[in-house]
Design a protein around this motif. Structure first.
Motif, short mmCIF file in Angstrom:
data_model
loop_
_atom_site.label_atom_id
_atom_site.label_comp_id
_atom_site.label_asym_id
_atom_site.label_seq_id
_atom_site.Cartn_x
_atom_site.Cartn_y
_atom_site.Cartn_z
N VAL A 242 0.83 -1.20 0.00
CA VAL A 242 0.00 0.00 0.00
C VAL A 242 0.86 1.25 0.00
O VAL A 242 0.63 2.21 -0.73
CB VAL A 242 -0.94 0.01 1.22
N PRO A 262 -3.21 2.68 6.82
CA PRO A 262 -4.57 2.30 6.41
C PRO A 262 -4.83 0.84 6.71
O PRO A 262 -3.96 0.00 6.56
CB PRO A 262 -4.55 2.56 4.90
N GLN A 265 -9.27 -0.39 2.36
CA GLN A 265 -9.26 0.47 1.18
C GLN A 265 -10.22 -0.07 0.14
O GLN A 265 -10.53 -1.27 0.10
CB GLN A 265 -7.86 0.53 0.56
N GLU A 283 -10.13 5.22 1.72
CA GLU A 283 -9.42 4.37 2.66
C GLU A 283 -9.76 4.78 4.09
O GLU A 283 -10.34 5.84 4.33
CB GLU A 283 -7.91 4.43 2.42
#
Length: 448
Positions: A242, A262, A265, A283
């Motif tokens: 990510v 995060p 997402q 997200e």
């Protein structure tokens, strides 16, 4: 048999599943699966990447038993499976391939999907806990269609693309609690995507780019399919993938807005009449923010956004082409630059990169647009530019098909506003851009 629809959270791949098969000699074999994919009420799909023993056992008798675990509640269920067929293309294959593409990210291709095996579910039973905790009430999630209706009604009231983008992202935060979202549009030159709107981040990141096929955003655009990950905490490689996608570790001129950690997402391609017009991305720092019902709601919103963006841009183009307006300054008039501070402008024709006072601003079509405005200003003093005139100027190298000029101008205006420098671009009225400078530009063209 428990309906598979009730087990949707068990098919998210948050907790690995276990597959058990039996050999010809009656010896059981157990292996782990990263993901069991829901197909319909009576079928599941498994990626054909088993260890050789599992594959041999399934080929012999077509039978397997799989245990899936709900990553949200921890509930376990056992599925008795019967092999039906393998698929190497089609809807289910593409869905599984997209999931593996996200997990693979920048790895070496070891997760390339060969085929998807479809199994019929003969039975599905819960596994009683050895030491059950206090009985919890079943989680009842509210319906989201009312919120979808309210937001799409707001979107329908927008009369220009820029307002539409803002209303959409504001609505996602206010109505759904999706506080970190952005919209990216195709850059038209490098097959990648460029950020045109964002909400909830420390920096807007207007102009930040995502290369084609890179991470959840690039894959959603390239495959033109929704991508949703409900829990990114499972393994460090997810987080690394990510962060790599978001540009956090890349030396990009404009970093893509991104949360530090995060945990869920989603990215949805914006498709209008078979053409990709952008990607809607959101997200969250919470697990399971985007569940199946959220994806369904966002799918409706994304479809509405794609259609409205295309319609508003084309409607504006038709309106502009029908006008017969005169420009305020003739090229024959005598003009001299006003006194004031020097604004150093450096432009690279190779990729359209433009720097202002040695600070990177933008590249591509928006960069060439600003150069055009500045050159016209230094030559004639012209500050107002009509969109219909811009479209006719072949020097700007606008794509021949659906140039999306309106979105390029939105990106340029927002990037200039974000930089808060000596150059601003405002929309004077419909179809007209006004250039304002706090000084006199000195332009340098750098051929490299």
């Amino acid at each position: 048999m428990i309906p598979l629809e009730r087990l949707r959270d068990s098919f998210e791949g948050v907790i690995p599943s276990v597959i058990a098969t039996t050999g010809a000699d009656g010896m059981p074999n157990i292996s782990y699966l990263s993901h069991v994919h829901y197909v319909d009420e009576t079928h599941v799909a498994l990626s054909n990447q088993f260890f050789s023993k599992t594959a041999t056992n399934v080929a012999r008798n077509g039978l397997a038993t799989v245990m899936v675990v709900d990553g949200y509640s921890g509930q376990q269920h056992v599925l008795d499976l019967v092999f039906e067929r393998s698929e190497m293309e089609g809807e289910i294959f593409e869905r599984v391939a997209v999931h593996l593409a996200i997990l693979e990210s920048r790895m070496t291709g070891i997760m390339t999907l060969r085929a998807v095996d479809i199994y019929r579910v003969e039975d599905c039973q819960a596994v009683p806990a050895a030491n059950p905790l206090v009985e919890a009430e079943p989680l009842v999630l509210p319906d989201l269609m009312g919120k979808v209706a309210r937001l799409t009604a707001r979107m329908s009231d927008c009369s220009d693309p820029e307002a539409l983008l803002d209303v959409t992202l504001e609505g996602l935060a206010e109505c759904f609690g999706y506080h970190h979202s952005m919209v990216l549009v195709p850059d038209g030159e490098r097959d990648g995507l460029t950020t045109i709107a964002s909400r909830g981040y420390d920096q807007f990141g207007f102009g930040a780019e995502v290369p084609p096929g890179c991470g959840i955003i690039g894959v959603a655009a390239e495959r033109r399919r929704n991508v949703r990950i409900t829990d990114l905490s499972r393994g460090q490689r997810y987080i690394q993938a990510v962060r790599a996608m978001a540009g956090v570790e890349d030396a990009t001129p404009i970093p893509l807005p991104a949360l530090d950690k995060p945990l869920s997402q989603t990215a949805l391609p914006l498709i209008s009449r078979g053409r990709l017009v952008g990607v809607l991305f959101s997200e969250s720092t919470e697990r399971f923010t985007f569940r199946h019902r959220d994806e369904e709601a966002l799918t409706v919103i994304a479809a509405h956004l794609a259609t409205a963006l295309s319609f508003l841009s084309e409607e504006r183009e038709r309106t502009e082409m029908g006008r017969r307006e005169k420009t305020e300054t003739s090229a024959d008039e005598v003009w001299s630059l006003p006194a004031g501070r020097r604004i150093a402008v450096r432009f690279y024709p190779r990729d359209g990169s433009l720097f202002v006072d040695d600070d990177y601003l933008i590249r591509g079509v928006p960069g060439r647009l600003l150069l055009h405005f500045l050159e016209e200003y230094t030559r004639t003093g012209k500050q107002d530019f009509l969109n219909r005139e811009i479209r006719r100027d072949r020097r700007l190298q606008l794509p021949d098909f659906k140039d999306n000029l309106e979105t390029r101008l939105i990106l340029l205006r927002r990037r200039l506003e974000e930089k808060a420098g000596p150059i601003t671009l405002e929309r004077a009225d419909r179809g007209r851009q006004r250039l304002t400078l706090a000084g006199r530009p000195e332009i340098e063209i750098v051929e490299d």
